[in-house]
Write a protein that holds these residues in place. Structure first.
Motif, PDB file in Angstrom:
ATOM      1  N   LEU A 173      -3.310 -11.215   2.724  1.00 45.29           N
ATOM      2  CA  LEU A 173      -3.613 -10.650   1.403  1.00 45.29           C
ATOM      3  C   LEU A 173      -3.700 -11.735   0.340  1.00 45.29           C
ATOM      4  CD1 LEU A 173      -1.342  -7.466   1.091  1.00 45.29           C
ATOM      5  CD2 LEU A 173      -3.800  -7.543   1.475  1.00 45.29           C
ATOM      6  N   ASP A 201      -8.102  -6.468  -2.605  1.00 44.86           N
ATOM      7  CA  ASP A 201      -8.338  -5.047  -2.872  1.00 44.86           C
ATOM      8  C   ASP A 201      -9.820  -4.691  -2.876  1.00 44.86           C
ATOM      9  OD1 ASP A 201      -5.765  -4.395  -2.851  1.00 44.86           O
ATOM     10  OD2 ASP A 201      -5.535  -4.104  -5.002  1.00 44.86           O
ATOM     11  N   LEU A 247     -11.371  -2.477  -0.233  1.00 44.82           N
ATOM     12  CA  LEU A 247     -11.291  -1.018  -0.292  1.00 44.82           C
ATOM     13  C   LEU A 247     -12.580  -0.406  -0.840  1.00 44.82           C
ATOM     14  CD1 LEU A 247      -7.654  -0.594  -1.645  1.00 44.82           C
ATOM     15  CD2 LEU A 247      -8.432  -0.286   0.698  1.00 44.82           C
ATOM     16  N   LEU A 303       6.124 -11.693   3.860  1.00 47.93           N
ATOM     17  CA  LEU A 303       6.357 -10.312   4.299  1.00 47.93           C
ATOM     18  C   LEU A 303       5.594 -10.023   5.589  1.00 47.93           C
ATOM     19  CD1 LEU A 303       6.133  -8.620   0.791  1.00 47.93           C
ATOM     20  CD2 LEU A 303       8.200  -8.873   2.189  1.00 47.93           C
ATOM     21  N   ILE A 322      10.942  -6.230  -7.245  1.00 47.91           N
ATOM     22  CA  ILE A 322      10.780  -6.736  -5.876  1.00 47.91           C
ATOM     23  C   ILE A 322      12.118  -7.189  -5.302  1.00 47.91           C
ATOM     24  CG2 ILE A 322       9.810  -8.713  -4.603  1.00 47.91           C
ATOM     25  CD1 ILE A 322       7.176  -8.104  -5.890  1.00 47.91           C
ATOM     26  N   ALA A 352      10.699  -4.850   4.244  1.00 51.42           N
ATOM     27  CA  ALA A 352       9.420  -5.560   4.140  1.00 51.42           C
ATOM     28  C   ALA A 352       8.316  -4.608   3.672  1.00 51.42           C
ATOM     29  CB  ALA A 352       9.060  -6.188   5.479  1.00 51.42           C
ATOM     30  N   THR A 379       8.646  -3.689  -0.065  1.00 54.69           N
ATOM     31  CA  THR A 379       8.260  -4.832  -0.892  1.00 54.69           C
ATOM     32  C   THR A 379       6.747  -5.005  -0.865  1.00 54.69           C
ATOM     33  OG1 THR A 379      10.332  -5.814  -0.161  1.00 54.69           O
ATOM     34  CG2 THR A 379       8.854  -7.230  -1.404  1.00 54.69           C
ATOM     35  N   THR A 380       6.148  -4.877   0.329  1.00 59.20           N
ATOM     36  CA  THR A 380       4.683  -5.013   0.451  1.00 59.20           C
ATOM     37  C   THR A 380       3.986  -3.982  -0.425  1.00 59.20           C
ATOM     38  OG1 THR A 380       4.947  -5.799   2.718  1.00 59.20           O
ATOM     39  CG2 THR A 380       2.755  -5.043   2.084  1.00 59.20           C
ATOM     40  N   LEU A 391       3.623  -4.994  -3.999  1.00 57.50           N
ATOM     41  CA  LEU A 391       2.963  -6.263  -4.331  1.00 57.50           C
ATOM     42  C   LEU A 391       1.835  -6.045  -5.329  1.00 57.50           C
ATOM     43  CD1 LEU A 391       2.545  -8.111  -0.912  1.00 57.50           C
ATOM     44  CD2 LEU A 391       4.147  -8.648  -2.741  1.00 57.50           C
ATOM     45  N   SER A 404      -0.855  -8.663  -8.183  1.00 55.37           N
ATOM     46  CA  SER A 404      -1.389 -10.027  -8.308  1.00 55.37           C
ATOM     47  C   SER A 404      -0.381 -11.016  -8.901  1.00 55.37           C
ATOM     48  CB  SER A 404      -2.671 -10.003  -9.140  1.00 55.37           C
ATOM     49  OG  SER A 404      -2.446  -9.244 -10.307  1.00 55.37           O
ATOM     50  N   SER A 416       2.942 -10.902  -8.164  1.00 53.71           N
ATOM     51  CA  SER A 416       4.188 -10.865  -7.399  1.00 53.71           C
ATOM     52  C   SER A 416       4.653 -12.247  -6.956  1.00 53.71           C
ATOM     53  CB  SER A 416       4.023  -9.986  -6.162  1.00 53.71           C
ATOM     54  OG  SER A 416       3.654  -8.697  -6.540  1.00 53.71           O
ATOM     55  N   ASP A 417       3.702 -13.159  -6.731  1.00 53.29           N
ATOM     56  CA  ASP A 417       4.097 -14.462  -6.210  1.00 53.29           C
ATOM     57  C   ASP A 417       5.011 -15.227  -7.159  1.00 53.29           C
ATOM     58  OD1 ASP A 417       2.906 -14.086  -3.866  1.00 53.29           O
ATOM     59  OD2 ASP A 417       1.236 -15.468  -4.171  1.00 53.29           O
ATOM     60  N   SER A 476      -3.365  -0.028  -4.070  1.00 49.84           N
ATOM     61  CA  SER A 476      -3.837  -1.314  -3.562  1.00 49.84           C
ATOM     62  C   SER A 476      -3.823  -1.307  -2.038  1.00 49.84           C
ATOM     63  CB  SER A 476      -2.944  -2.430  -4.078  1.00 49.84           C
ATOM     64  OG  SER A 476      -1.655  -2.282  -3.537  1.00 49.84           O
ATOM     65  N   LEU A 477      -4.522  -2.279  -1.455  1.00 49.18           N
ATOM     66  CA  LEU A 477      -4.482  -2.464   0.001  1.00 49.18           C
ATOM     67  C   LEU A 477      -3.046  -2.741   0.446  1.00 49.18           C
ATOM     68  CD1 LEU A 477      -5.941  -2.773   2.685  1.00 49.18           C
ATOM     69  CD2 LEU A 477      -6.464  -5.130   2.082  1.00 49.18           C
ATOM     70  N   ALA A 478      -2.321  -3.537  -0.383  1.00 52.66           N
ATOM     71  CA  ALA A 478      -0.917  -3.834  -0.078  1.00 52.66           C
ATOM     72  C   ALA A 478      -0.104  -2.539   0.014  1.00 52.66           C
ATOM     73  CB  ALA A 478      -0.330  -4.750  -1.147  1.00 52.66           C
ATOM     74  N   PHE A 509      -1.197   0.439   0.943  1.00 57.07           N
ATOM     75  CA  PHE A 509      -1.505   1.082   2.225  1.00 57.07           C
ATOM     76  C   PHE A 509      -0.744   0.402   3.375  1.00 57.07           C
ATOM     77  CE2 PHE A 509      -5.448   2.516   0.036  1.00 57.07           C
ATOM     78  CZ  PHE A 509      -5.279   3.865   0.252  1.00 57.07           C
ATOM     79  N   LEU A 510      -0.778  -0.923   3.384  1.00 56.09           N
ATOM     80  CA  LEU A 510      -0.108  -1.663   4.459  1.00 56.09           C
ATOM     81  C   LEU A 510       1.397  -1.413   4.425  1.00 56.09           C
ATOM     82  CD1 LEU A 510      -2.135  -4.974   4.137  1.00 56.09           C
ATOM     83  CD2 LEU A 510      -2.271  -3.333   6.015  1.00 56.09           C
ATOM     84  N   VAL A 544       2.150   1.980   5.822  1.00 60.66           N
ATOM     85  CA  VAL A 544       2.078   1.983   7.295  1.00 60.66           C
ATOM     86  C   VAL A 544       3.382   1.419   7.872  1.00 60.66           C
ATOM     87  CG1 VAL A 544       0.953   0.893   9.284  1.00 60.66           C
ATOM     88  CG2 VAL A 544      -0.439   1.833   7.425  1.00 60.66           C
ATOM     89  N   VAL A 545       3.849   0.294   7.310  1.00 56.80           N
ATOM     90  CA  VAL A 545       5.070  -0.346   7.831  1.00 56.80           C
ATOM     91  C   VAL A 545       6.280   0.566   7.619  1.00 56.80           C
ATOM     92  CG1 VAL A 545       6.615  -2.332   7.581  1.00 56.80           C
ATOM     93  CG2 VAL A 545       4.137  -2.670   7.581  1.00 56.80           C
TER      94      VAL A 545
END
Lengths: 355, 355
Positions: A197, A202, A205, A336, B156, B190, B193-194, B197, B199, B201-202, B331-333, B335-336, B339-340
């Motif tokens: 990521l 994004d 999507l 992660l 986070i 994990a 947190t994912t 996430l 832009s 977050s880092d 966000s894609l994050a 969705f991921l 899933v986790v």
């Protein structure tokens, strides 16, 4: 099933190979279940096989990581000056040559026999071009998908490969994964995607419907090619892997030769075959050839599932090594994703006991 | 251990509660293991307990999600016009009132007995202020951590709570999680947190050392408060939950009253206690009170692990509902992460059989 008559008993007793063989041929009676004797030789043999499986897996992981690093290195050094199709052709040729050299040494040691002779029946050889054709179709589609998805988006969609490999592995090779191993596989996909990521991810999507369909078709083609290669290689467990590789790679050479003539005929004719080759180009060709052979070895002595885990770990390793080599920064998403992939590997091994 | 003399046999036979009780008191002889009879009543009782556990878990999930949505709603409506400390005090008071009303109905139905009488021994009551003190210390630290981390970064880091709850649950309540359940817990952390996430977050990776230490200390305090509350509530399994809640909340009222006097004395004196209250403020107070009671119920009839899963699912539900209510984008994050988290929930339930 002529090959069974002459196959090596040692190979047959290999549990993993036998499993696949049974499910693949569906009609082999089990002569070993009643033996019940586990001699010292058997234990020694199991250990040797476990060692061989580990070595090929480790080799694949290291080669795949260094492959990605070489690509980054070559990109930093400037754009490709050479024809990519000639490099691909050289990779196939080198793999073919390495297989022949290895075979020569085996002939010297053991003599030529039914398992290691290069000549083959049409029945055996006819299936070898199929993976090459599948990869060719997939590579052609690759040009079209970029009409719908950008390159980083494509990297993310490529993680469908993991799921498609698992599903096709189950369907075609009829090998079962336990429920926990399936959960691990879903996690592997999610973890790899998470690790990749970035702030633009994004946008994937917003991929139009055609893009999703093409990504799924490409994942199925790629997964099918992998699983089909494993089926071909494991169908004749006693056949020497170098002979099997020779036949795989000779068709690879043919297909890449056609691609070279179609795409780069003028460039090769005017500037020469090796025009623009540098030290790093040679390194990349050697690396790709060795990775290719490692993949075949993993198909022979392990399976596609091991291959997928191995290349996923390689992807993570590449990122970590790039921090030291190129000063890349690791994102929180990468950490992660790495945690999730690590748990997936743990669950895959724990899940084995539940099969 | 006076309470054992009078405790309800039905409650004792509850496997889950008995487990904790045994490990908590360490000295209770097991009188039921030899019985071996599983009558229709037992099955009915198990079902009823499973149903009660599900209902309180579902209630907690729904209340926690709507809580977050009310916060977003109130923020959209403008900044807080009321004193937050008065609202907190009202929450504790309302929880206390609800517990007393519930208790009154029980007294009417069953009469006053040893289990549901409000009066208590010093030995029983002395532990009730401890969770309130722990939460107070944690809330004080919360002001200081923002010197090192920004608000999204803190969100986070708060996911450390999940791990700390698991570890303290294991250590303090001596309840075992299977290896797969531990893996699931790591995945839950994990995954949550994912899912959070974005832009920026880092930037959390640049948190100074003091920030990490404070985040970990706060996670431990919060985890300890939760696990300690469970220990208090489960120590006396036959004691009515409304009595236990009354004592928990009465100390909550005391501590919040002190906080109100220290922080908002002038505002309350000049503008009045209910100054700035709106319809949404009232809704939030009711929601917080009901959520608090749901947490206690989960501690009584389930455990901290269920609480953590429940609030994690609530976090994801909130995001999905916010898409429809406030037009948020997923966000894609996200969705991921979802899933986790889903795989983690699956593994937690599968892992039970392996204990």
């Amino acid at each position: 099933m002529e090959y069974r008559k002459i196959k090596d008993e040692d190979e047959v007793r290999d549990g993993a190979l036998e499993d696949v063989e049974k499910s693949f041929l569906l009609s082999v009676p089990d002569n070993n279940s009643s033996s019940g004797r586990e001699t010292k030789t058997d234990i020694h043999r199991t250990k040797a096989k476990w060692k061989r499986k580990s070595v090929v897996t480790l080799a694949l992981t290291v080669l795949t990581s260094s492959q990605a690093i070489l690509i980054v290195w070559s990109k930093r050094a400037g754009k490709y000056e050479y024809s990519v199709t000639t490099a691909n052709f050289m990779v196939e040729t080198l793999k073919c040559a390495i297989s022949l050299v290895a075979l020569g040494r085996i002939w010297k040691r053991d003599g030529v026999n039914e398992d290691n002779r290069l000549t083959s029946t049409l029945d055996e050889v006819i299936v070898y071009p199929i993976p090459a054709v599948l990869y060719l179709v997939k590579n052609l589609l690759q040009y079209y998908i970029f009409a719908y998805v950008d390159a980083p988006g494509y990297q993310i969609l490529k993680n469908f490969n993991i799921i498609s490999t698992g599903v096709l592995y189950r369907i075609i090779l009829k090998k079962k994964l336990s429920e926990i191993q399936w959960a691990a596989f879903v996690l592997l996909t999610a973890g790899c995607t998470t690790a990749q990521l970035n702030s633009n991810s994004d946008s994937v999507l917003q991929t139009p419907f055609q893009g999703w369909v093409m990504a799924i078709v490409m994942a199925l083609l790629s997964g099918f090619a992998g699983v089909y290669t494993e089926a071909i290689i494991k169908k004749r467990p006693s056949r020497n892997i170098n002979v099997q590789n020779f036949w795989l790679y000779i068709f690879g050479m043919c297909f890449n030769c056609v691609a070279m003539l179609v795409q780069d005929f003028d460039a090769v004719m005017n500037k020469g075959f090796f025009h623009g080759y540098s030290f790093i180009t040679v390194l990349m060709i050697i690396n790709h050839a060795l990775s290719g052979i490692a993949v075949s070895m993993v198909m022979k002595y392990a399976d596609n599932i091991v291959k997928v885990y191995s290349t996923s770990v390689a992807m993570l390793l590449t990122a970590v090594v790039s921090v030291f080599l190129f000063g890349f920064h690791l994102s929180l998403a990468f950490f992660l994703g790495t945690v999730v992939v690590s748990v997936a590997i743990y669950l895959h091994s724990v899940g084995k006991t539940q099969r």
